[in-house]
Design an enzyme around this catalytic site. Structure first.
Site, short mmCIF file in Angstrom:
data_model
loop_
_atom_site.label_atom_id
_atom_site.label_comp_id
_atom_site.label_asym_id
_atom_site.label_seq_id
_atom_site.Cartn_x
_atom_site.Cartn_y
_atom_site.Cartn_z
N HIS A 1 0.88 -1.19 0.00
CA HIS A 1 0.00 0.00 0.00
C HIS A 1 0.91 1.23 0.00
O HIS A 1 1.71 1.40 -0.92
CB HIS A 1 -0.91 -0.10 1.23
N HIS B 1 -1.38 -2.19 -9.95
CA HIS B 1 -2.34 -1.61 -9.02
C HIS B 1 -3.57 -2.50 -8.96
O HIS B 1 -3.96 -3.07 -9.97
CB HIS B 1 -2.76 -0.20 -9.45
N ASP C 1 3.26 5.83 -6.89
CA ASP C 1 4.39 5.75 -5.96
C ASP C 1 5.73 5.63 -6.67
O ASP C 1 6.77 5.91 -6.07
CB ASP C 1 4.20 4.57 -5.00
N1 CMC Z 1 5.93 -7.00 -10.32
C1 CMC Z 1 5.82 -8.17 -10.96
N2 CMC Z 1 4.68 -8.85 -11.14
C2 CMC Z 1 3.57 -8.31 -10.63
C3 CMC Z 1 3.58 -7.08 -9.95
C4 CMC Z 1 4.81 -6.42 -9.80
N3 CMC Z 1 4.87 -5.23 -9.17
N4 CMC Z 1 2.34 -6.78 -9.53
C5 CMC Z 1 1.55 -7.78 -9.95
N5 CMC Z 1 2.28 -8.72 -10.62
C6 CMC Z 1 1.79 -9.92 -11.30
C7 CMC Z 1 1.35 -10.99 -10.29
O1 CMC Z 1 2.42 -11.86 -10.00
C8 CMC Z 1 0.24 -11.65 -11.07
O2 CMC Z 1 0.82 -12.50 -12.04
P1 CMC Z 1 0.04 -13.86 -12.51
O3 CMC Z 1 -1.27 -13.41 -13.07
O4 CMC Z 1 0.93 -14.46 -13.51
O5 CMC Z 1 -0.11 -14.69 -11.25
C9 CMC Z 1 -0.45 -10.51 -11.81
O6 CMC Z 1 0.59 -9.53 -12.00
C10 CMC Z 1 -1.63 -9.89 -11.05
O7 CMC Z 1 -1.15 -9.46 -9.78
P2 CMC Z 1 -1.95 -9.53 -8.42
O8 CMC Z 1 -0.98 -9.70 -7.30
O9 CMC Z 1 -3.08 -10.51 -8.54
O10 CMC Z 1 -2.56 -8.07 -8.38
P3 CMC Z 1 -3.23 -7.40 -7.12
O11 CMC Z 1 -4.29 -6.52 -7.66
O12 CMC Z 1 -3.62 -8.39 -6.10
O13 CMC Z 1 -2.02 -6.54 -6.49
C11 CMC Z 1 -0.53 -4.76 -6.04
C12 CMC Z 1 -1.84 -5.19 -6.72
C13 CMC Z 1 -0.43 -3.24 -6.09
C14 CMC Z 1 -0.56 -5.19 -4.58
C15 CMC Z 1 0.65 -5.43 -6.80
O14 CMC Z 1 0.64 -5.03 -8.15
C16 CMC Z 1 1.99 -5.07 -6.16
O15 CMC Z 1 2.39 -5.70 -5.17
N6 CMC Z 1 2.71 -4.02 -6.71
C17 CMC Z 1 3.95 -3.56 -6.11
C18 CMC Z 1 3.65 -2.74 -4.89
C19 CMC Z 1 3.15 -1.34 -5.23
O16 CMC Z 1 3.72 -0.66 -6.07
N7 CMC Z 1 2.08 -0.93 -4.52
C20 CMC Z 1 1.57 0.44 -4.62
C21 CMC Z 1 0.21 0.53 -5.16
S1 CMC Z 1 -0.19 2.26 -5.56
C22 CMC Z 1 -0.34 3.04 -4.05
C23 CMC Z 1 -1.60 2.74 -3.34
O17 CMC Z 1 -2.67 3.06 -3.86
O18 CMC Z 1 -1.50 2.19 -2.21
#
Ligand code: CMC
Length: 429
Positions: free
Chosen positions: A265, A306, A364
Site C-alpha cells: 500500500h 495496481h 508511488d
Molecule cells: N511486479 C511483478 N509482477 C507483478 C507485480 C509487480 N509489481 N504486480 C503484480 N504482478 C503480477 C502478479 O504476479 C500476477 O501475475 P500472474 O497473473 O501471472 O499470477 C499478476 O501480475 C496480477 O497481480 P496480483 O498480485 O493478482 O494483483 P493485485 O491486484 O492483487 O495486487 C498490487 C496489486 C499493487 C498489490 C501489486 O501489483 C503489487 O504488489 N505491486 C507492487 C507494490 C506497489 O507498487 N504498490 C503500490 C500501489 S499504488 C499506491 C496505493 O494506492 O497504495
C-alpha cells in the site's frame, strides 16, 4: 436505485431474489444483504467483489484510468486547484467559493500548532525508530489532548477534529523528521502556504531560515493532491472499520496510518527506492526483471501494478510531469538511480509480461523519485503519503458517521476443527 433484480439459485432451496443497486456511474452492484435469511453468506477474501459501503466522495474507473473526487477529474484538480481547496472539496462535497476558501485556509492555519506537551512523547522513541512507527504513536496520542472534540455524535466536534487533523499532520510529520535528525523542531509559520510551511518545518532550522522554492512547494502540493483520497483502499477501509465501533477520529486515523505502512500500500514509495538501491546498476536490470517474472521468486517490481488501475494510473501521469519539473529545477540530469528508474519504466512499458498484466508504473513510482530529489529521506515517504491521505480518511469517516451505519463485522468460512474435548496433559501427543 434498485429497480433491477438478480436471482440466486441454491440447489435444494427456493430461489433468492436480490436487488441490483445502480450508482451514478460504474457497474451495478448486487445487494446481498437479504442472503442472511437463507442462513448463507458470501465468501470474498480481499474484497475483490464486495462493496463495503455507499460513498459520494471518490470514483475510480480502473479500466479506463479515471479518478474523480466529487466528480472532478484528478488531472484538473492537480492543474487548477491546490491541496487545501481539494481538502475542502473532499470534506464538504463542493469546491469552495473565494470567501469559503479564505475562511477554510484561515481555520486550518489556526490549528497548525500541536499541544506543547505532545513534544515530550517523542523522547520516548529511539531516534532511529521508523518515522511511521512514531506517527502511529503521536497521531493516536492526539486523542489524549483534544478531549473537547471527541464526541463523535456531534457534527461540530467531527468538523473540528477533521480540521485539526488536516492542520496538524504536517507539523507532526516534520517533528518526526526533526526528531530523527536530532535537530530542533520548527514551529509552523502561518504566513506560508500549506506546502511551503511543511517544507519550512522540514528543512529550515532556527539558525538558518532559507526561502522555499516555489517549484518545490508546487510539487509538494501536487503530491498532497494526488494522494488525498482513493476510495475504499486498505487504509480507508481500516479507518471506516475502526470508526464503525465508535472509536474517536484520532484513534481511527492512527489505525489508517498503520494500514498504510505496508509495502503493498503506502509503503510502496519507500520500497521503490530500496528496490533501486538493491538493483544498483542498469547492468543488473535484466536479472531483476527475470526475478519479477519468476513465480517462485517473491520479488516484485515496486511501484508497478495496481489493484484497481488496469490501465495507466492517472495520478502517475501527473506525477511524471511534476517529476520532470522538479528534476529540472534542481538541475538533476545524470543521477544514476534516476537513470535506473527510467530504464525500468521503459522496460515495463514494452515487455509483454507487464503489458499482458497491465502493470504500469503507479503513483508511488514517481513520487518516490520526486521526494528523493527534494531531499526527503526514504523513511519519510510513507509519512508524507499519510499526511496527504488524512483528509481522505477523515472525509470517509465523516461520511460514514453522518448517515445510519452498522459496526463493520465481516463473516468467515470456518475450516478449523469441529468441537472436541480437551485431552489430559499425559495423553497429548
Ligand atoms: N511486479 C511483478 N509482477 C507483478 C507485480 C509487480 N509489481 N504486480 C503484480 N504482478 C503480477 C502478479 O504476479 C500476477 O501475475 P500472474 O497473473 O501471472 O499470477 C499478476 O501480475 C496480477 O497481480 P496480483 O498480485 O493478482 O494483483 P493485485 O491486484 O492483487 O495486487 C498490487 C496489486 C499493487 C498489490 C501489486 O501489483 C503489487 O504488489 N505491486 C507492487 C507494490 C506497489 O507498487 N504498490 C503500490 C500501489 S499504488 C499506491 C496505493 O494506492 O497504495
Amino acid at each position: 436505485m434498485a429497480d433491477k433484480k438478480a436471482q440466486l439459485i441454491i440447489e435444494g432451496a427456493a430461489p433468492v431474489e436480490l436487488p441490483i443497486l445502480t450508482g451514478t456511474v460504474g457497474p451495478d452492484v448486487i445487494d446481498v444483504r437479504g442472503l442472511t435469511v437463507t442462513g448463507r453468506f458470501t465468501f470474498d477474501p480481499g474484497f475483490m467483489s464486495t462493496a463495503s459501503c455507499e460513498s459520494k466522495i471518490t470514483y475510480i474507473d480502473g479500466d479506463n484510468g479515471i479518478l474523480l473526487h466529487r466528480g472532478y477529474p484528478i488531472e484538473q484538480l492537480a492543474e487548477k486547484s491546490d491541496y487545501l481547496e481539494t481538502c475542502y472539496l473532499l470534506l464538504n462535497g463542493e469546491l469552495p467559493t473565494a470567501d469559503q476558501k479564505a475562511q477554510f485556509v484561515s481555520t486550518v492555519k489556526n490549528h497548525t500548532m500541536v499541544h506543547e506537551q505532545l513534544k515530550t512523547f517523542f523522547n520516548g522513541f529511539r531516534r532511529d525508530a521508523h518515522p511511521m512507527a512514531v506517527m502511529c504513536g503521536v497521531v493516536g496520542a492526539l486523542s489524549a489532548f483534544y478531549h473537547d472534540s471527541l464526541d463523535i455524535k456531534n457534527p461540530q466536534h467531527r468538523e473540528i477534529s477533521a480540521i485539526r487533523l488536516v492542520a496538524k499532520m504536517p507539523t507532526l510529520a516534520a517533528m518526526v523528521y526533526k526528531y530523527s535528525m536530532g535537530q530542533p523542531m520548527m514551529y509552523p509559520r502561518n504566513d506560508l502556504s500549506y506546502a511551503e510551511n511543511f517544507l519550512h518545518m522540514m528543512f529550515n532550522t532556527p539558525c538558518e531560515i532559507k526561502p522555499i522554492s516555489p517549484v518545490l512547494a508546487k510539487a509538494m502540493d501536487r503530491i498532497f493532491i494526488l494522494h488525498a483520497d482513493h476510495e475504499q483502499n486498505a487504509s480507508t477501509s481500516t479507518v471506516r472499520l475502526a470508526g464503525s465501533s465508535g472509536a474517536n477520529p484520532f484513534a481511527c486515523i492512527a489505525a489508517g496510518i498503520a494500514a498504510l505502512w505496508g509495502p503493498a500500500h503506502g509503503g510502496a514509495n519507500e520500497a521503490v527506492l530500496s528496490m533501486l538501491d538493491e538493483i544498483g546498476d542498469v547492468s543488473n536490470i535484466d536479472k531483476y526483471i527475470a526475478k519479477a517474472k519468476d513465480k517462485n521468486d517473491p520479488f516484485k517490481l515496486m511501484g508497478f501494478g495496481h489493484r484497481v488501475y488496469k490501465n495507466r494510473d492517472p495520478r502517475a501521469t501527473v506525477m511524471k510531469q511534476t517529476c520532470d519539473e522538479v528534476l529540472k529545477e534542481l538541475g538533476i540530469t545524470n543521477d544514476p538511480q534516476l537513470e535506473l528508474a527510467m530504464r525500468l519504466e521503459e522496460i515495463a512499458l514494452t515487455d509483454p509480461y507487464f503489458i499482458e498484466r497491465s502493470l504500469y508504473p503507479n503513483v508511488d513510482f514517481y513520487s518516490g523519485i520526486i521526494l528523493k530529489a527534494i531531499g526527503i529521506p526514504t523513511s519519510m515517504f510513507t509519512v508524507i503519503f499519510a499526511l496527504a491521505r488524512t483528509v481522505g480518511w477523515i472525509s470517509h469517516w465523516k461520511e460514514m458517521l453522518s448517515s445510519p451505519y452498522k459496526i463493520g463485522r465481516p463473516r468467515q468460512l470456518y475450516t478449523g476443527y469441529e468441537s472436541r474435548d480437551i485431552p489430559k496433559l499425559e495423553d497429548r501427543k
